[in-house]
Write a protein that holds these residues in place. Sequence first.
Motif, PDB file in Angstrom:
ATOM      1  N   THR A   1       0.836  -1.205   0.000  1.00 41.53           N
ATOM      2  CA  THR A   1       0.000   0.000   0.000  1.00 41.53           C
ATOM      3  C   THR A   1       0.869   1.252   0.000  1.00 41.53           C
ATOM      4  OG1 THR A   1      -0.169  -0.042   2.404  1.00 41.53           O
ATOM      5  CG2 THR A   1      -1.946  -1.094   1.177  1.00 41.53           C
ATOM      6  N   ILE A   2       0.323   2.318  -0.533  1.00 43.77           N
ATOM      7  CA  ILE A   2       0.995   3.609  -0.534  1.00 43.77           C
ATOM      8  C   ILE A   2       0.351   4.443   0.562  1.00 43.77           C
ATOM      9  CG2 ILE A   2       1.438   5.709  -1.864  1.00 43.77           C
ATOM     10  CD1 ILE A   2       1.269   3.922  -4.401  1.00 43.77           C
ATOM     11  N   GLY A   3       1.144   4.922   1.495  1.00 41.55           N
ATOM     12  CA  GLY A   3       0.618   5.704   2.610  1.00 41.55           C
ATOM     13  C   GLY A   3       0.237   4.821   3.783  1.00 41.55           C
ATOM     14  N   LYS A   4      -0.353   5.453   4.778  1.00 40.50           N
ATOM     15  CA  LYS A   4      -0.643   4.739   6.022  1.00 40.50           C
ATOM     16  C   LYS A   4      -2.027   4.092   6.057  1.00 40.50           C
ATOM     17  CE  LYS A   4      -2.374   8.646   8.744  1.00 40.50           C
ATOM     18  NZ  LYS A   4      -2.227   9.367   9.989  1.00 40.50           N
ATOM     19  N   GLU A   5      -2.882   4.399   5.108  1.00 34.11           N
ATOM     20  CA  GLU A   5      -4.259   3.888   5.122  1.00 34.11           C
ATOM     21  C   GLU A   5      -4.336   2.462   4.612  1.00 34.11           C
ATOM     22  OE1 GLU A   5      -6.359   5.719   6.678  1.00 34.11           O
ATOM     23  OE2 GLU A   5      -4.977   7.417   6.748  1.00 34.11           O
ATOM     24  N   GLY A   6      -5.260   1.704   5.177  1.00 34.64           N
ATOM     25  CA  GLY A   6      -5.472   0.330   4.760  1.00 34.64           C
ATOM     26  C   GLY A   6      -4.279  -0.542   5.113  1.00 34.64           C
ATOM     27  N   GLY A   7      -4.101  -1.568   4.350  1.00 30.80           N
ATOM     28  CA  GLY A   7      -2.962  -2.450   4.565  1.00 30.80           C
ATOM     29  C   GLY A   7      -3.359  -3.778   5.170  1.00 30.80           C
ATOM     30  N   VAL A   8      -2.433  -4.706   5.122  1.00 29.25           N
ATOM     31  CA  VAL A   8      -2.623  -6.050   5.654  1.00 29.25           C
ATOM     32  C   VAL A   8      -1.362  -6.466   6.402  1.00 29.25           C
ATOM     33  CG1 VAL A   8      -4.237  -6.778   3.833  1.00 29.25           C
ATOM     34  CG2 VAL A   8      -1.772  -7.123   3.521  1.00 29.25           C
ATOM     35  N   SER A   9      -1.461  -7.550   7.134  1.00 25.16           N
ATOM     36  CA  SER A   9      -0.326  -8.200   7.782  1.00 25.16           C
ATOM     37  C   SER A   9       0.475  -7.248   8.671  1.00 25.16           C
ATOM     38  CB  SER A   9       0.591  -8.834   6.721  1.00 25.16           C
ATOM     39  OG  SER A   9       1.487  -9.724   7.331  1.00 25.16           O
ATOM     40  N   PHE A  10      -0.132  -6.842   9.770  1.00 24.20           N
ATOM     41  CA  PHE A  10       0.529  -5.925  10.702  1.00 24.20           C
ATOM     42  C   PHE A  10       1.355  -6.644  11.753  1.00 24.20           C
ATOM     43  CE2 PHE A  10      -2.800  -3.407   8.830  1.00 24.20           C
ATOM     44  CZ  PHE A  10      -2.173  -2.187   8.613  1.00 24.20           C
ATOM     45  N   GLY A  11       1.230  -7.962  11.836  1.00 26.38           N
ATOM     46  CA  GLY A  11       2.057  -8.723  12.761  1.00 26.38           C
ATOM     47  C   GLY A  11       3.436  -8.952  12.178  1.00 26.38           C
ATOM     48  N   PHE A  12       4.307  -9.566  12.949  1.00 27.56           N
ATOM     49  CA  PHE A  12       5.672  -9.762  12.486  1.00 27.56           C
ATOM     50  C   PHE A  12       6.106 -11.215  12.488  1.00 27.56           C
ATOM     51  CE2 PHE A  12       5.627  -5.415  14.208  1.00 27.56           C
ATOM     52  CZ  PHE A  12       5.986  -4.740  13.055  1.00 27.56           C
ATOM     53  N   VAL A  13       5.484 -12.050  13.304  1.00 24.13           N
ATOM     54  CA  VAL A  13       5.920 -13.433  13.422  1.00 24.13           C
ATOM     55  C   VAL A  13       4.859 -14.402  12.913  1.00 24.13           C
ATOM     56  CG1 VAL A  13       6.727 -15.216  15.028  1.00 24.13           C
ATOM     57  CG2 VAL A  13       7.424 -12.852  15.359  1.00 24.13           C
ATOM     58  N   PHE A  14       3.598 -14.084  13.077  1.00 21.95           N
ATOM     59  CA  PHE A  14       2.515 -14.922  12.577  1.00 21.95           C
ATOM     60  C   PHE A  14       1.943 -14.274  11.330  1.00 21.95           C
ATOM     61  CE2 PHE A  14       2.454 -15.518  17.262  1.00 21.95           C
ATOM     62  CZ  PHE A  14       2.914 -16.822  17.264  1.00 21.95           C
ATOM     63  N   ALA A  15       1.865 -15.033  10.251  1.00 24.57           N
ATOM     64  CA  ALA A  15       1.432 -14.461   8.972  1.00 24.57           C
ATOM     65  C   ALA A  15       0.309 -15.293   8.371  1.00 24.57           C
ATOM     66  CB  ALA A  15       2.608 -14.407   8.009  1.00 24.57           C
ATOM     67  N   ARG A  16      -0.722 -14.590   7.906  1.00 23.82           N
ATOM     68  CA  ARG A  16      -1.797 -15.253   7.165  1.00 23.82           C
ATOM     69  C   ARG A  16      -1.285 -15.638   5.778  1.00 23.82           C
ATOM     70  NH1 ARG A  16      -6.050 -10.819   7.057  1.00 23.82           N
ATOM     71  NH2 ARG A  16      -7.076 -12.202   5.604  1.00 23.82           N
ATOM     72  N   SER A  17      -2.034 -16.451   5.089  1.00 22.51           N
ATOM     73  CA  SER A  17      -1.612 -16.903   3.763  1.00 22.51           C
ATOM     74  C   SER A  17      -1.557 -15.722   2.796  1.00 22.51           C
ATOM     75  CB  SER A  17      -2.557 -17.975   3.221  1.00 22.51           C
ATOM     76  OG  SER A  17      -3.743 -17.382   2.747  1.00 22.51           O
ATOM     77  N   PRO A  18      -0.581 -15.718   1.907  1.00 20.41           N
ATOM     78  CA  PRO A  18      -0.494 -14.637   0.917  1.00 20.41           C
ATOM     79  C   PRO A  18      -1.757 -14.504   0.074  1.00 20.41           C
ATOM     80  CG  PRO A  18       1.570 -15.834   1.002  1.00 20.41           C
ATOM     81  CD  PRO A  18       0.585 -16.595   1.861  1.00 20.41           C
ATOM     82  N   ALA A  19      -2.413 -15.609  -0.250  1.00 22.04           N
ATOM     83  CA  ALA A  19      -3.648 -15.544  -1.048  1.00 22.04           C
ATOM     84  C   ALA A  19      -4.727 -14.763  -0.302  1.00 22.04           C
ATOM     85  CB  ALA A  19      -4.138 -16.943  -1.387  1.00 22.04           C
ATOM     86  N   ALA A  20      -4.881 -15.021   0.992  1.00 21.05           N
ATOM     87  CA  ALA A  20      -5.874 -14.298   1.793  1.00 21.05           C
ATOM     88  C   ALA A  20      -5.510 -12.825   1.900  1.00 21.05           C
ATOM     89  CB  ALA A  20      -5.989 -14.919   3.184  1.00 21.05           C
ATOM     90  N   LEU A  21      -4.231 -12.528   2.038  1.00 21.38           N
ATOM     91  CA  LEU A  21      -3.793 -11.130   2.144  1.00 21.38           C
ATOM     92  C   LEU A  21      -4.015 -10.390   0.825  1.00 21.38           C
ATOM     93  CD1 LEU A  21      -0.505 -11.690   4.167  1.00 21.38           C
ATOM     94  CD2 LEU A  21      -2.701 -10.853   5.030  1.00 21.38           C
ATOM     95  N   LYS A  22      -3.739 -11.056  -0.299  1.00 22.31           N
ATOM     96  CA  LYS A  22      -3.983 -10.436  -1.610  1.00 22.31           C
ATOM     97  C   LYS A  22      -5.467 -10.145  -1.801  1.00 22.31           C
ATOM     98  CE  LYS A  22      -0.032 -12.233  -4.145  1.00 22.31           C
ATOM     99  NZ  LYS A  22       0.402 -13.085  -5.260  1.00 22.31           N
ATOM    100  N   ALA A  23      -6.316 -11.073  -1.381  1.00 20.21           N
ATOM    101  CA  ALA A  23      -7.764 -10.872  -1.498  1.00 20.21           C
ATOM    102  C   ALA A  23      -8.205  -9.677  -0.651  1.00 20.21           C
ATOM    103  CB  ALA A  23      -8.513 -12.133  -1.083  1.00 20.21           C
ATOM    104  N   GLU A  24      -7.638  -9.547   0.553  1.00 18.50           N
ATOM    105  CA  GLU A  24      -7.973  -8.412   1.422  1.00 18.50           C
ATOM    106  C   GLU A  24      -7.493  -7.102   0.811  1.00 18.50           C
ATOM    107  OE1 GLU A  24      -9.218  -5.927   4.518  1.00 18.50           O
ATOM    108  OE2 GLU A  24      -9.891  -7.900   3.868  1.00 18.50           O
ATOM    109  N   LEU A  25      -6.302  -7.087   0.235  1.00 21.14           N
ATOM    110  CA  LEU A  25      -5.808  -5.876  -0.436  1.00 21.14           C
ATOM    111  C   LEU A  25      -6.708  -5.490  -1.612  1.00 21.14           C
ATOM    112  CD1 LEU A  25      -1.920  -6.283  -0.530  1.00 21.14           C
ATOM    113  CD2 LEU A  25      -3.217  -4.456   0.584  1.00 21.14           C
ATOM    114  N   ARG A  26      -7.124  -6.479  -2.382  1.00 23.03           N
ATOM    115  CA  ARG A  26      -8.026  -6.235  -3.514  1.00 23.03           C
ATOM    116  C   ARG A  26      -9.331  -5.611  -3.023  1.00 23.03           C
ATOM    117  NH1 ARG A  26      -8.470 -11.158  -5.022  1.00 23.03           N
ATOM    118  NH2 ARG A  26      -6.353 -11.225  -5.810  1.00 23.03           N
TER     119      ARG A  26
END
Length: 172
Positions: free
Chosen positions: A131-156
């Motif tokens: 993402t550009i800027g501070k708004e929105g975004g996904v995956s704010f954790g650092f050690v536990f990560a959701r699947s990239p497919a789920a994160l891409k869907a959320e970004l979309r």
Amino acid sequence: MAVFIPALIVLATVVAMEWVAWASHKYIMHGFGWGWHRDHHEPHDNLLEKNDLYAVVGAAMSISMFALGSEWVMGEGAWWPATWIGLGIMAYGLIYTLVHDGLVHQRYFKWVPKSGYAKRLVQAHKLHHATIGKEGGVSFGFVFARSPAALKAELRRQREAGIAIVRESAGA
């Protein structure tokens, strides 16, 4: 048994710190603390970032716990679990430094994982930076990560809803 309770406190603190890091990252770093965090999301050639000040905050939390647990500092008012909480915060800081700064951003070593959970962590954090800027975004954790497919869907979804501006190269 004398080691079990302190070890449990350290482990529980490490796990709790992932939640603290997630909440701090989402609501502070991408909120009122964006001034310190912004340079982490922008290209630069500097060795250090303002964002590294957050590590100093984490260190201060750990040192404070060590002080609260120290009879040398607190006298008879020392709270023994605080020492182990301080150790857990310090352990999380070390994990964060190795995973986030080392593995994901390649600040200390060069290794690109080809598979497994390490690859998933790298992918998830790259999607956080999509993402550009501070708004929105996904995956704010650092050690536990959701699947990239789920994160891409959320970004979309965020892009379509006008919540976030997503870089075209992110594939969302």
